[in-house]
Design a protein around this motif. Structure first.
Motif, PDB file in Angstrom:
ATOM      1  N   MET A 152     -91.357  31.214-100.203  1.00 31.62           N
ATOM      2  CA  MET A 152     -90.547  32.203 -99.425  1.00 31.62           C
ATOM      3  C   MET A 152     -91.393  32.404 -98.089  1.00 31.62           C
ATOM      4  N   ASN A 153     -90.836  32.515 -96.908  1.00 34.44           N
ATOM      5  CA  ASN A 153     -91.334  32.653 -95.607  1.00 34.44           C
ATOM      6  C   ASN A 153     -91.598  34.362 -95.418  1.00 34.44           C
ATOM      7  N   PHE A 154     -92.361  34.686 -94.692  1.00 34.20           N
ATOM      8  CA  PHE A 154     -92.801  36.019 -94.445  1.00 34.20           C
ATOM      9  C   PHE A 154     -91.636  37.231 -94.488  1.00 34.20           C
ATOM     10  N   PHE A 155     -90.145  36.737 -93.578  1.00 32.19           N
ATOM     11  CA  PHE A 155     -89.199  37.547 -93.576  1.00 32.19           C
ATOM     12  C   PHE A 155     -88.556  37.673 -94.783  1.00 32.19           C
ATOM     13  N   SER A 156     -88.587  36.762 -95.886  1.00 24.92           N
ATOM     14  CA  SER A 156     -87.860  36.632 -97.166  1.00 24.92           C
ATOM     15  C   SER A 156     -88.663  37.697 -97.980  1.00 24.92           C
ATOM     16  N   ARG A 157     -89.911  37.542 -97.929  1.00 23.44           N
ATOM     17  CA  ARG A 157     -90.712  38.342 -98.833  1.00 23.44           C
ATOM     18  C   ARG A 157     -90.404  39.768 -98.492  1.00 23.44           C
ATOM     19  N   LEU A 158     -90.562  40.208 -96.912  1.00 22.33           N
ATOM     20  CA  LEU A 158     -90.457  41.577 -96.664  1.00 22.33           C
ATOM     21  C   LEU A 158     -89.055  42.016 -96.961  1.00 22.33           C
ATOM     22  N   TYR A 159     -87.964  41.219 -96.828  1.00 25.42           N
ATOM     23  CA  TYR A 159     -86.714  41.756 -97.342  1.00 25.42           C
ATOM     24  C   TYR A 159     -86.485  41.851 -98.646  1.00 25.42           C
ATOM     25  N   ASN A 160     -87.358  41.133 -99.583  1.00 22.32           N
ATOM     26  CA  ASN A 160     -87.060  41.446-101.042  1.00 22.32           C
ATOM     27  C   ASN A 160     -88.194  42.624-101.317  1.00 22.32           C
ATOM     28  N   ALA A 161     -89.264  43.048-100.471  1.00 13.83           N
ATOM     29  CA  ALA A 161     -89.915  44.238-100.757  1.00 13.83           C
ATOM     30  C   ALA A 161     -89.173  45.527-100.540  1.00 13.83           C
ATOM     31  N   ILE A 162     -88.507  45.420 -99.470  1.00 12.03           N
ATOM     32  CA  ILE A 162     -87.584  46.687 -99.064  1.00 12.03           C
ATOM     33  C   ILE A 162     -86.164  46.831 -99.813  1.00 12.03           C
ATOM     34  N   SER A 163     -85.808  45.639-100.137  1.00 10.59           N
ATOM     35  CA  SER A 163     -84.311  45.668-100.610  1.00 10.59           C
ATOM     36  C   SER A 163     -84.272  45.646-102.221  1.00 10.59           C
ATOM     37  N   PRO A 164     -83.325  46.273-103.054  1.00  9.13           N
ATOM     38  CA  PRO A 164     -83.420  45.957-104.439  1.00  9.13           C
ATOM     39  C   PRO A 164     -83.073  44.435-104.777  1.00  9.13           C
ATOM     40  N   VAL A 165     -83.732  44.016-105.627  1.00  6.39           N
ATOM     41  CA  VAL A 165     -83.496  42.748-106.072  1.00  6.39           C
ATOM     42  C   VAL A 165     -82.084  42.391-106.905  1.00  6.39           C
ATOM     43  N   ASN A 166     -81.292  41.483-106.461  1.00  6.70           N
ATOM     44  CA  ASN A 166     -80.011  40.935-107.064  1.00  6.70           C
ATOM     45  C   ASN A 166     -80.509  40.425-108.341  1.00  6.70           C
ATOM     46  N   SER A 167     -79.743  40.326-109.502  1.00  4.86           N
ATOM     47  CA  SER A 167     -79.846  40.146-110.694  1.00  4.86           C
ATOM     48  C   SER A 167     -79.234  38.839-111.057  1.00  4.86           C
ATOM     49  N   VAL A 168     -79.755  37.823-111.592  1.00  4.58           N
ATOM     50  CA  VAL A 168     -78.898  36.746-111.767  1.00  4.58           C
ATOM     51  C   VAL A 168     -78.673  36.825-113.358  1.00  4.58           C
ATOM     52  N   ARG A 169     -77.577  36.464-114.004  1.00  2.00           N
ATOM     53  CA  ARG A 169     -77.250  36.603-115.335  1.00  2.00           C
ATOM     54  C   ARG A 169     -77.580  35.201-116.089  1.00  2.00           C
ATOM     55  N   LEU A 170     -78.184  35.132-117.323  1.00  2.00           N
ATOM     56  CA  LEU A 170     -78.432  33.941-117.817  1.00  2.00           C
ATOM     57  C   LEU A 170     -77.844  34.096-119.317  1.00  2.00           C
ATOM     58  N   ASP A 171     -76.768  33.050-119.535  1.00  2.00           N
ATOM     59  CA  ASP A 171     -76.167  32.998-120.655  1.00  2.00           C
ATOM     60  C   ASP A 171     -77.083  32.349-121.777  1.00  2.00           C
ATOM     61  N   ARG A 172     -76.872  32.516-122.974  1.00  2.00           N
ATOM     62  CA  ARG A 172     -77.698  32.083-124.093  1.00  2.00           C
ATOM     63  C   ARG A 172     -78.155  30.593-124.051  1.00  2.00           C
ATOM     64  N   LYS A 173     -77.023  29.673-123.531  1.00  2.00           N
ATOM     65  CA  LYS A 173     -77.341  28.189-123.569  1.00  2.00           C
ATOM     66  C   LYS A 173     -78.226  27.798-122.439  1.00  2.00           C
ATOM     67  N   ARG A 174     -78.100  28.392-121.391  1.00  4.07           N
ATOM     68  CA  ARG A 174     -78.895  28.208-120.272  1.00  4.07           C
ATOM     69  C   ARG A 174     -80.398  28.920-120.372  1.00  4.07           C
ATOM     70  N   PHE A 175     -80.461  30.035-121.093  1.00  7.68           N
ATOM     71  CA  PHE A 175     -81.677  30.560-121.395  1.00  7.68           C
ATOM     72  C   PHE A 175     -82.583  29.853-122.398  1.00  7.68           C
ATOM     73  N   ASP A 176     -82.021  29.296-123.496  1.00 12.26           N
ATOM     74  CA  ASP A 176     -82.560  28.269-124.346  1.00 12.26           C
ATOM     75  C   ASP A 176     -83.254  27.204-123.694  1.00 12.26           C
ATOM     76  N   LYS A 177     -82.218  26.525-122.593  1.00 11.64           N
ATOM     77  CA  LYS A 177     -82.604  25.514-122.046  1.00 11.64           C
ATOM     78  C   LYS A 177     -83.967  25.592-121.303  1.00 11.64           C
ATOM     79  N   TYR A 178     -84.034  26.715-120.374  1.00 11.49           N
ATOM     80  CA  TYR A 178     -84.948  26.859-119.523  1.00 11.49           C
ATOM     81  C   TYR A 178     -86.335  27.223-120.174  1.00 11.49           C
TER      82      TYR A 178
END
Length: 237
Positions: A152-178
């Motif tokens: 990530m570039n500087f501005f992306s890291r800064l945005y993530n530091a001051i903003s709540p992180v959006n949650s990505v949902r993982l279903d069981r099949k994808r989780f087991d694969k990863y």
């Protein structure tokens, strides 16, 4: 009467703002911990390996050279994914040990042994007064990011530091694969650590919970043990 209405209106506005304000948990990267994995809110996974230490200074020159060469070889083959090495230092509490020695001292019937126990106890107490006794733990964090390990570039890291992180949902099949792909990396890393004479173990779910609880609650964690993971609520897909 108008003043009272204004006061009530201000109070209602403050309460609405408090309700809308995101909680601290929303700023954390961790979404959940399950099946010996840390699932981050961006959908990537992490596994934490606890690694033993070696006293490099006590090794012979040939042994030191062998360790260095093994470490260099290990780093050279890490082309597909990054690693994070973390050293955790914490003050070591020996209050329970001192209490145990004091109990032995009180129950000791042999006068000579009692005197020696007293001297040893005083020595330990003086040693503690001279400086804090620290314990060190060594961790290797192995990642798996299904979207690729991008920087990530500087501005992306800064945005993530001051903003709540959006949650990505993982279903069981994808989780087991990863997870399967992540643990292939873990096996490779543990093999490299073993070649350097280092023992390692994967932190299970309960150990991961305790690790992060202690990190985020360094003051209260020694006095407040947490529940076992079978007594905690997890989000299940």
């Amino acid at each position: 009467m108008a003043k009272q209405d204004n006061s009530n209106s201000t109070q209602d506005t403050l309460e609405k703002k408090e309700k809308k304000a995101p909680s601290t948990q929303k700023y954390l990267d961790i979404n959940e911990i399950r099946d010996d994995c840390v699932i981050l809110k961006d959908g990537s996974l992490r596994t934490v390996i606890l690694v033993s230490s070696i006293n490099f200074a006590l090794k012979s020159e040939d042994e030191q050279e062998a360790i260095i060469q093994s470490y260099v070889s290990f780093l050279n083959v890490l082309n597909d994914f990054p690693l994070q090495i973390v050293i955790q230092s914490r003050p070591l509490s020996i209050d329970a040990y001192i209490a145990q020695i004091e109990d032995i001292q009180r129950k000791q019937e042999n006068e000579l042994m009692k005197m020696q126990t007293t001297d040893y106890l005083e020595f330990i107490k003086e040693l503690v007064k001279m400086g804090e006794i620290m314990s060190k733990k060594f961790f290797v964090i192995v990642p798996y990011n299904p979207t690729g390990d991008t920087k990530m570039n500087f501005f992306s890291r800064l945005y993530n530091a001051i903003s709540p992180v959006n949650s990505v949902r993982l279903d069981r099949k994808r989780f087991d694969k990863y997870r399967a792909k992540l643990f292939k990396r873990v096996d490779f890393v543990q093999g490299g650590l073993q070649s350097m004479g280092l023992k390692s173990t994967i932190l299970d779910t309960q150990s991961l919970i305790e690790l992060f609880y202690n990190i985020y609650n360094p003051t209260t964690s020694p006095q407040q043990p947490i529940a076992k993971n079978n007594k905690l609520n997890f989000e299940e897909e």
